[in-house]
Motif scaffolding. Structure first.
Motif, PDB file in Angstrom:
ATOM      1  N   GLY A 102      11.821   6.924  39.825  1.00 10.81           N
ATOM      2  CA  GLY A 102      12.844   5.889  39.908  1.00 10.81           C
ATOM      3  C   GLY A 102      13.521   5.583  38.589  1.00 10.81           C
ATOM      4  N   LYS A 103      13.285   6.388  37.585  1.00 14.81           N
ATOM      5  CA  LYS A 103      13.861   6.146  36.258  1.00 14.81           C
ATOM      6  C   LYS A 103      15.369   6.424  36.261  1.00 14.81           C
ATOM      7  CE  LYS A 103      13.427   7.448  31.367  1.00 14.81           C
ATOM      8  NZ  LYS A 103      13.043   6.137  30.841  1.00 14.81           N
ATOM      9  N   ILE A 104      16.125   5.529  35.669  1.00 17.79           N
ATOM     10  CA  ILE A 104      17.566   5.718  35.508  1.00 17.79           C
ATOM     11  C   ILE A 104      17.821   6.558  34.258  1.00 17.79           C
ATOM     12  CG2 ILE A 104      19.783   4.582  35.136  1.00 17.79           C
ATOM     13  CD1 ILE A 104      18.635   2.134  36.527  1.00 17.79           C
ATOM     14  N   LEU A 105      18.489   7.686  34.448  1.00 19.24           N
ATOM     15  CA  LEU A 105      18.768   8.590  33.335  1.00 19.24           C
ATOM     16  C   LEU A 105      20.164   8.380  32.763  1.00 19.24           C
ATOM     17  CD1 LEU A 105      17.274  11.864  34.884  1.00 19.24           C
ATOM     18  CD2 LEU A 105      16.096   9.970  33.737  1.00 19.24           C
ATOM     19  N   TYR A 106      21.050   7.828  33.584  1.00 21.64           N
ATOM     20  CA  TYR A 106      22.428   7.591  33.141  1.00 21.64           C
ATOM     21  C   TYR A 106      23.048   6.568  34.075  1.00 21.64           C
ATOM     22  CZ  TYR A 106      27.416   8.359  32.295  1.00 21.64           C
ATOM     23  OH  TYR A 106      28.751   8.175  32.009  1.00 21.64           O
ATOM     24  N   HIS A 107      23.912   5.717  33.523  1.00 17.88           N
ATOM     25  CA  HIS A 107      24.714   4.872  34.402  1.00 17.88           C
ATOM     26  C   HIS A 107      26.028   4.498  33.736  1.00 17.88           C
ATOM     27  CE1 HIS A 107      24.949   0.550  33.180  1.00 17.88           C
ATOM     28  NE2 HIS A 107      24.012   0.909  32.336  1.00 17.88           N
ATOM     29  N   ARG A 108      27.012   4.365  34.576  1.00 21.18           N
ATOM     30  CA  ARG A 108      28.316   3.825  34.178  1.00 21.18           C
ATOM     31  C   ARG A 108      28.707   2.801  35.236  1.00 21.18           C
ATOM     32  NH1 ARG A 108      33.731   7.476  34.065  1.00 21.18           N
ATOM     33  NH2 ARG A 108      32.973   8.118  32.003  1.00 21.18           N
ATOM     34  N   ASN A 109      28.830   1.565  34.835  1.00 19.62           N
ATOM     35  CA  ASN A 109      29.150   0.478  35.786  1.00 19.62           C
ATOM     36  C   ASN A 109      28.231   0.536  37.005  1.00 19.62           C
ATOM     37  OD1 ASN A 109      31.366  -0.377  34.158  1.00 19.62           O
ATOM     38  ND2 ASN A 109      32.614   1.266  35.041  1.00 19.62           N
ATOM     39  N   GLY A 110      26.980   0.892  36.759  1.00 19.08           N
ATOM     40  CA  GLY A 110      26.037   1.115  37.856  1.00 19.08           C
ATOM     41  C   GLY A 110      25.628  -0.135  38.609  1.00 19.08           C
ATOM     42  N   PHE A 111      25.918  -1.318  38.038  1.00 20.69           N
ATOM     43  CA  PHE A 111      25.505  -2.567  38.664  1.00 20.69           C
ATOM     44  C   PHE A 111      26.708  -3.418  39.076  1.00 20.69           C
ATOM     45  CE2 PHE A 111      22.309  -0.966  35.801  1.00 20.69           C
ATOM     46  CZ  PHE A 111      21.167  -0.994  36.572  1.00 20.69           C
ATOM     47  N   THR A 112      27.866  -2.765  39.152  1.00 15.96           N
ATOM     48  CA  THR A 112      29.097  -3.430  39.574  1.00 15.96           C
ATOM     49  C   THR A 112      29.260  -3.306  41.085  1.00 15.96           C
ATOM     50  OG1 THR A 112      30.150  -2.886  37.463  1.00 15.96           O
ATOM     51  CG2 THR A 112      31.604  -3.482  39.300  1.00 15.96           C
ATOM     52  N   TYR A 135      29.617  -4.763  50.649  1.00  7.12           N
ATOM     53  CA  TYR A 135      29.666  -4.202  49.303  1.00  7.12           C
ATOM     54  C   TYR A 135      28.274  -3.787  48.849  1.00  7.12           C
ATOM     55  CZ  TYR A 135      28.293  -9.080  48.508  1.00  7.12           C
ATOM     56  OH  TYR A 135      27.674 -10.303  48.575  1.00  7.12           O
ATOM     57  N   THR A 136      28.215  -3.025  47.766  1.00  9.80           N
ATOM     58  CA  THR A 136      26.958  -2.597  47.171  1.00  9.80           C
ATOM     59  C   THR A 136      27.238  -2.164  45.737  1.00  9.80           C
ATOM     60  OG1 THR A 136      24.992  -1.203  47.500  1.00  9.80           O
ATOM     61  CG2 THR A 136      27.126  -0.194  47.939  1.00  9.80           C
ATOM     62  N   THR A 137      26.243  -1.561  45.091  1.00 11.91           N
ATOM     63  CA  THR A 137      26.404  -1.008  43.752  1.00 11.91           C
ATOM     64  C   THR A 137      25.847   0.413  43.741  1.00 11.91           C
ATOM     65  OG1 THR A 137      24.231  -1.679  42.915  1.00 11.91           O
ATOM     66  CG2 THR A 137      26.023  -3.315  42.777  1.00 11.91           C
ATOM     67  N   ALA A 138      26.186   1.166  42.713  1.00 10.66           N
ATOM     68  CA  ALA A 138      25.632   2.514  42.583  1.00 10.66           C
ATOM     69  C   ALA A 138      24.113   2.466  42.475  1.00 10.66           C
ATOM     70  CB  ALA A 138      26.237   3.203  41.361  1.00 10.66           C
ATOM     71  N   PHE A 139      23.605   1.497  41.735  1.00  5.87           N
ATOM     72  CA  PHE A 139      22.158   1.365  41.582  1.00  5.87           C
ATOM     73  C   PHE A 139      21.489   1.041  42.914  1.00  5.87           C
ATOM     74  CE2 PHE A 139      18.501  -1.508  40.828  1.00  5.87           C
ATOM     75  CZ  PHE A 139      17.633  -0.589  40.277  1.00  5.87           C
ATOM     76  N   ASP A 140      22.045   0.098  43.662  1.00  9.01           N
ATOM     77  CA  ASP A 140      21.464  -0.264  44.958  1.00  9.01           C
ATOM     78  C   ASP A 140      21.461   0.922  45.915  1.00  9.01           C
ATOM     79  OD1 ASP A 140      21.109  -2.776  43.927  1.00  9.01           O
ATOM     80  OD2 ASP A 140      22.409  -3.804  45.364  1.00  9.01           O
ATOM     81  N   LEU A 141      22.521   1.706  45.901  1.00  8.90           N
ATOM     82  CA  LEU A 141      22.573   2.892  46.769  1.00  8.90           C
ATOM     83  C   LEU A 141      21.498   3.898  46.382  1.00  8.90           C
ATOM     84  CD1 LEU A 141      26.438   3.346  47.059  1.00  8.90           C
ATOM     85  CD2 LEU A 141      24.861   2.963  48.976  1.00  8.90           C
TER      86      LEU A 141
END
Length: 399
Positions: A60-70, A181-187
C-alpha cells in the motif's frame, strides 16, 4: 506493563543489497497498523494528467502522487466499487432480471433490454469490460433489493471502511453528479481491496468475453475498453472512465517480477501514456521484499503465573515492504512487553513487529500468541503433568 529496554539480536538475513536485522526493541511505540507514507519529493515524470497516484499493491505504499488527494469526478472508475459491493454481497450464480430503468441508462452499455435475465457474473463482465451503465444499474437494483439508493448507501459505507474519506457515490456508474466524487488516492485504496478478490482479479484482466442470457437465446460479445492490456507488458487490469467533466481516467494494474503496481490517472490528456510512464518509474526505481512470513515464530515472551514459562509469538501477516531499488539498512524491530500475565489466549495480540528503512517506519504487523497458556493452579498443574506422562508412555510404546 513494563517493557524491556534491552536490544537483543535474534537473527540476521542477507538479501543481495541489504541486511535485515530482527531485534527486540523495548521502547514503547503506538500500534497504528500499516504506515501510510507519502513521498517527500516527486520526480518530474512529464505526465499529462491533473491527478495521479502510483501505489505498490501489497504494502500500500505510495510511490508517486500528483494532486492525489484532490476531489475529482471519477466517471466509470466508480464501477470498481460497484463490482466490489456485488462480489461481497451477492453470489455469482444469482439470476438478475433487467428492469426498464436499468435498460434505459444513458451512456456506455452492454446492450441489455428490459426483461433480459443474466447471472450476476455475466453482468459483472458487462460492467467491467464494456463499461455498461445498464449493467451497473441492474446490479444496484439487485443487490439493493430493488432500491438502488440502498446500494449507494452500501458503496459509501464501504468507502468509509476502507479509509476513502474523500469519496461520495450517488450512482453506480459514474455519470456526472456534483455529489459524486473521489480522489486518486481513494480509488487506489478501493482497487487495492477489490484486487484481493480472486474473481475480480480475473475479471479485470479479461480482454473479451461472450455472455449468454439465462434463457440461452441471447449472446452478447463484450470487449475490454482498457487498451493498456494490449499496450503495456505486465498489465493485468483494471478500468477506464470517460466523461466530459472527468476527462480521460484510468485505474491500471501491472505486475513484473512479483511486484504489482496500481496507477491512477484522472483528467488525463493521454491516459495510456501516463500510466505507462508511472509503471516505468515504479518498476525501475522500486522493489518489494517479503522479510518474514505470516505465522512465522519470531520470539517468545515470559509468562507470569502460567502453566508454561513462556509463550511463543508469531506474525499475524506477512511483512512485505516496498523500498527504493538500491536502498540498504532495512530492519525489523519488535515492540513486546517484558512479561505477560496468564492466562494467555491463543491468537491474542501481544506486541508489534515494525519494518524500518533507516529511521522511517514502513509497515507494522501484530504479534500473536501461538498457543494457550493457562493459569498455574493445582488442577491445571495436575492436568499438564498427566498430559506429559501420556506422551511419554506413547513414546515408550513405539520402541
Amino acid at each position: 506493563m513494563a517493557t524491556a529496554r534491552a536490544r537483543l539480536l535474534l537473527r540476521s538475513f542477507v538479501f543481495g543489497f541489504f541486511t535485515v536485522i530482527l531485534a527486540v526493541e523495548g521502547v514503547a511505540r503506538a500500534s497504528t497498523g500499516p504506515v501510510l507514507t507519502v513521498p517527500v519529493s516527486r520526480p518530474e515524470l512529464g505526465l499529462s494528467c491533473y491527478a495521479a497516484i502510483l501505489m505498490e499493491w501489497q504494502s500500500g505504499k505510495i510511490l508517486y502522487h500528483r494532486n492525489g488527494f484532490t476531489r475529482m469526478h471519477p466517471a466509470s472508475l466508480t464501477k470498481i466499487m460497484t463490482a466490489l459491493i456485488a462480489l461481497e454481497r451477492g453470489r455469482l450464480e444469482e439470476v438478475v432480471q433487467v428492469s426498464e430503468e436499468a435498460a434505459s441508462q444513458p451512456g456506455s452499455t452492454m446492450y441489455l433490454r428490459e426483461g433480459d435475465k443474466f447471472t450476476l457474473e455475466d453482468l459483472l463482465y458487462g460492467l467491467m469490460l464494456n463499461s455498461g451503465n445498464d449493467a451497473a444499474w441492474a446490479i444496484a437494483e439487485h443487490i439493493g433489493n430493488g432500491d438502488p439508493r440502498e446500494f449507494f448507501r452500501m458503496m459509501n459505507q464501504r468507502a468509509r471502511q476502507l479509509g476513502a474519506i474523500n469519496t461520495r457515490f450517488s450512482n453506480p456508474h459514474g455519470l456526472t453528479d456534483p455529489n459524486h466524487y473521489t480522489t486518486a488516492f481513494d480509488l487506489a485504496l478501493i482497487t487495492r481491496t477489490a484486487l484481493k478478490h480472486p474473481f475480480f482479479k480475473n475479471l479485470v484482466a479479461t480482454k473479451e468475453k461472450d455472455v449468454i442470457d439465462a434463457r440461452g437465446d441471447k449472446t452478447i460479445s463484450l470487449y475490454n475498453t482498457n487498451k493498456l492490456l494490449w499496450l503495456y507488458l505486465g498489465t493485468d487490469g483494471v478500468k477506464t472512465g470517460t466523461t466530459e467533466a472527468a476527462g480521460q481516467c484510468l485505474v491500471a494494474s501491472a505486475t513484473r517480477n512479483g511486484m504489482r503496481l496500481l496507477a491512477v490517472v484522472l483528467a488525463s490528456g493521454d491516459r495510456w501514456s501516463d500510466a505507462a510512464i508511472l509503471f516505468d518509474y515504479g518498476f525501475s526505481q522500486w522493489r518489494t521484499e517479503k522479510i518474514l512470513d505470516a505465522g512465522e515464530r519470531v520470539t517468545t515472551v515470559p509468562v507470569r503465573g502460567g502453566i508454561k514459562a513462556a509463550v511463543p509469538l508469531v506474525l499475524e501477516d506477512d511483512i512485505v515492504v516496498c523500498v527504493p531499488r538500491f536502498s540498504t539498512g532495512l530492519r525489523v524491530e519488535l515492540d513486546i512487553p517484558e512479561k505477560v500475565r496468564a492466562p494467555v489466549a491463543r491468537g491474542a495480540i501481544v506486541g508489534r513487529a515494525t519494518a524500518y528503512l533507516g529511521s522511517e517506519p514502513l509497515v507494522s504487523v501484530n504479534l500473536l500468541a501461538e498457543e494457550w497458556v493457562q493459569t498455574l493452579t493445582p488442577l491445571t498443574l495436575l492436568a499438564h503433568a498427566g498430559a506429559l506422562i501420556s506422551k511419554l508412555l506413547i513414546s515408550f510404546s513405539l520402541y
